[in-house]
Write a protein that holds these residues in place. Structure first.
Motif: not given
Length: 250
Positions: A3-31
């Motif tokens: 991904n050429s967008i690097r909005r989360y460089e140096g940032r750490h996120a906690v995502i509840t329900g993060g192993a599936s569904g909306i949470g996991f897809r959000t985690a993928e984008r942040i990474v």
């Protein structure tokens, strides 16, 4: 995932329900945008699967968000590992049974509130001081259009999500001067595993309420969440973001 967008460089996120569904897809984008994530989820096996897919930028903690002691411990563990929490996305939740209020099982009513509201509150409560210490934070709570309009035969879910909206508005005002934004999204029905908890006739009813005549997509929610949780969304707090295919009327 490049991904050429690097909005989360140096940032750490906690995502509840993060192993599936909306949470996991959000985690993928942040990474994919340069961030690191910690997945808080009740399903330890799914956490391992998610970490394998996300790679070295991910961490996982198995916990029950309805237990405040576990949430406090998870917060401490995450800060010990990464030094901070910049982003909190609360997407863990359950639908509960479909039943009329007069027939609603009291124990299941309490369970819906324990996870959807109390669990979300615990996560906000314990993470906020970490963000205040660092002078920066983005909190995105996941509610539902049901919290604004009320779905019949889903009183506990609707009421718990309405409470999430109220909590978010209150906390957003509290933290407005601390460099921390707190916002909530109110999606209509999204095609996620939570649909498996619902009766077919209830699913048909919810689809009939959406003018676009389709359910939302996980990617669409993740795109909205990752903007709200980024530095770009800096002048909006205590706000409700509808993503409902035209269903929302206010």
């Amino acid at each position: 995932m490049a991904n050429s967008i690097r909005r989360y460089e140096g940032r750490h996120a906690v995502i509840t329900g993060g192993a599936s569904g909306i949470g996991f897809r959000t985690a993928e984008r942040i990474v994919s945008e340069g961030g690191t994530v910690t997945l808080w989820d009740v399903d330890a096996a799914k956490i391992e699967e998610a970490k394998a897919a996300l790679g070295a930028s991910s961490h996982g903690v198995s916990l029950d968000v309805s237990d405040p002691d576990q949430v406090e411990k998870a917060t401490q563990e995450t800060v010990s590992a990464f030094g901070k929490i910049d982003v909190l996305v609360c997407s863990a939740g359950i639908a509960g049974p479909n039943a009329k209020v007069a027939d609603y099982p009291i124990d299941q009513w309490k369970q819906v509130f324990e996870i959807n509201l109390h669990g979300l509150f615990y996560c906000n409560r314990f993470v906020v001081p970490v963000m205040q210490k660092n002078g920066y934070g983005r909190i995105v709570n996941v509610a539902s259009i049901a919290g604004k309009e009320g779905n019949p035969n889903a009183s506990a879910y609707s009421a718990s999500k309405a409470a999430v909206i109220g909590l978010t508005k209150s906390l957003g005002k509290e933290l407005a001067g601390d460099g921390i934004t707190v916002n909530v999204i109110t999606p209509a029905t999204v095609d996620t595993p939570i649909l498996q908890q619902l009766k077919p006739e209830f699913i048909d009813y919810m689809l009939s309420k959406i003018p676009m005549q389709r359910f939302g997509k996980v990617d669409e929610l993740a795109a909205l969440i990752t903007w709200i949780a980024s530095e770009e969304c800096s002048f909006t707090t205590g706000a409700v973001f509808d993503i409902s295919g035209g269903r929302a009327t206010y």
